[in-house]
Design a protein around this motif. Structure first.
Motif, PDB file in Angstrom:
ATOM      1  N   MET A 142      31.497  -7.140   4.028  1.00 36.65           N
ATOM      2  CA  MET A 142      32.485  -6.908   5.065  1.00 36.65           C
ATOM      3  C   MET A 142      32.146  -7.599   6.386  1.00 36.65           C
ATOM      4  N   ARG A 143      30.999  -7.308   6.931  1.00 36.53           N
ATOM      5  CA  ARG A 143      30.737  -7.745   8.314  1.00 36.53           C
ATOM      6  C   ARG A 143      30.221  -9.177   8.409  1.00 36.53           C
ATOM      7  N   ARG A 157      33.126 -11.671   8.092  1.00 31.34           N
ATOM      8  CA  ARG A 157      33.941 -11.595   9.304  1.00 31.34           C
ATOM      9  C   ARG A 157      33.276 -12.356  10.453  1.00 31.34           C
ATOM     10  N   ASP A 187      36.617 -12.829   3.927  1.00 27.81           N
ATOM     11  CA  ASP A 187      35.696 -12.678   2.810  1.00 27.81           C
ATOM     12  C   ASP A 187      34.962 -14.003   2.614  1.00 27.81           C
TER      13      ASP A 187
END
Length: 344
Positions: free
Chosen positions: A70-71, A74, A201
């Protein structure tokens, strides 16, 4: 004893300024690393720096999946998009000699957005691989159109800004009309049209990377000849530059950078305007220094806005496109007021 002549009056200040610029570049890289770490740490479940580190390197860590799935994507997408928009803004301002040039204000991002929406909804093209080519086609078409409508080689900053504003309004009106007429399209693309990093992603990052890297290399290669062209085409030719070739290369770089960034995460405004202006106060007009600074500090602005949006919007988040507009709008107005002497 021999007598050593003193250095030329400008030698020491020049070396001192180059050293200062180099130190500033290292400082900008350090700030970018800090903001990137904050981007990984801040979220619905805040992580400490130790947890971030273990989540990055230790597959057995409880935070490994959150960080890597996720992070981290991003943050990497924010780095790519920020560097792309910062470089595109710096090259556009040098190419058009327009201090208000910006991929968002001149309609370049709107052209890419209109092309992506058209390809997605009417041609059924999904995924970044197909959309990115349409985004570049739209960005290139609007780049040429703004330049022509603004007066071509005789364009003034105000005329280019007006032409870009008109095309920007028309294209975003088209995008909004298409989405409002199709509820499914509105639900699917409403965050993308605002500008968001939330859907990032690893696939998006990997597919956008080659285009951003190619645009970055071309943009950096144009720095020296664009410096020469600031003296006028005749002077640039005398210095060995080829103005027509340089303009074509700059447009290709802008198209690659804006198209890839817009296709990956939607249109952002003001990033390519604010950062070159701030950097120019440190580096002067020399693009050999200005463009590397833009490549480092534009992601700081974009990722910083994303982190701020997550903090202010808890438990949800404010999209980064909203934050850059809120932060950039007052700066743009200040620049316009500061440059009241711009002639039409």
């Amino acid at each position: 004893m021999g007598f050593r002549a003193p250095p030329a009056p400008r030698e020491r200040p020049t070396r001192s300024r180059s050293a200062l610029r180099g130190a500033g570049l290292i400082g900008a890289a350090a700030v970018l690393i800090a903001v990137a770490a904050a981007s990984i740490a801040v979220g619905a479940r805040p992580l400490g720096l130790g947890e971030v580190w273990h989540g990055l390197i230790d597959p057995a860590s409880a935070h490994y999946a959150v960080v890597h799935e996720m992070r981290l994507p991003r943050t990497l997408l924010g780095l790519l998009a920020g560097a792309a928009l910062g470089l595109a803004g710096g090259v556009m301002q040098a190419l058009t000699r327009n201090p208000l040039a910006d991929p968002g204000l001149l309609g370049i991002n709107a052209g890419a957005s209109a092309a992506v929406v058209t390809s997605t909804l009417f041609l059924g093209i999904g995924g970044l691989t197909g959309q990115i080519w349409f985004a570049m086609l739209g960005a290139a078409a609007v780049s040429v159109l703004v330049y022509a409508v603004g007066g071509g080689r005789g364009a003034t900053p105000a005329r280019l800004a007006l032409a870009g504003a008109a095309l920007n309004a028309a294209l975003f009106s088209y995008v909004n009309a298409v989405m409002l007429l199709d509820a499914a399209a509105l639900e699917k693309m409403r965050f993308w049209t605002v500008g968001s990093l939330a859907g990032a992603d690893h696939t998006t990052v990997v597919r956008a990377l080659p285009f951003v890297a190619a645009g970055l290399l071309i943009a950096l290669a144009t720095a020296r000849p664009l410096n020469a062209m600031a003296l006028g085409d005749d002077s640039a030719r005398a210095l060995g530059a080829h103005p027509a070739l340089v303009r074509a290369a700059a447009i290709v770089a802008i198209t690659l950078l804006c198209g890839a960034a817009t296709a990956a995460c939607g249109p952002f405004v003001f990033v390519g305007l604010i950062v070159p202006h701030l950097v120019r106060g440190l580096t002067g007009p020399d693009l050999r220094w200005l463009l590397p600074y833009c490549a480092l500090l534009a992601p700081v602005l974009l990722l910083g806005s994303d982190v701020l949006g997550r903090v202010l919007g808890r438990p949800g988040e404010l999209q980064v496109g909203v934050m850059t507009a809120v932060l950039g709008g007052p700066v743009f107005l200040w620049l316009v007021v500061r440059r009241k002497g711009i002639r039409t």
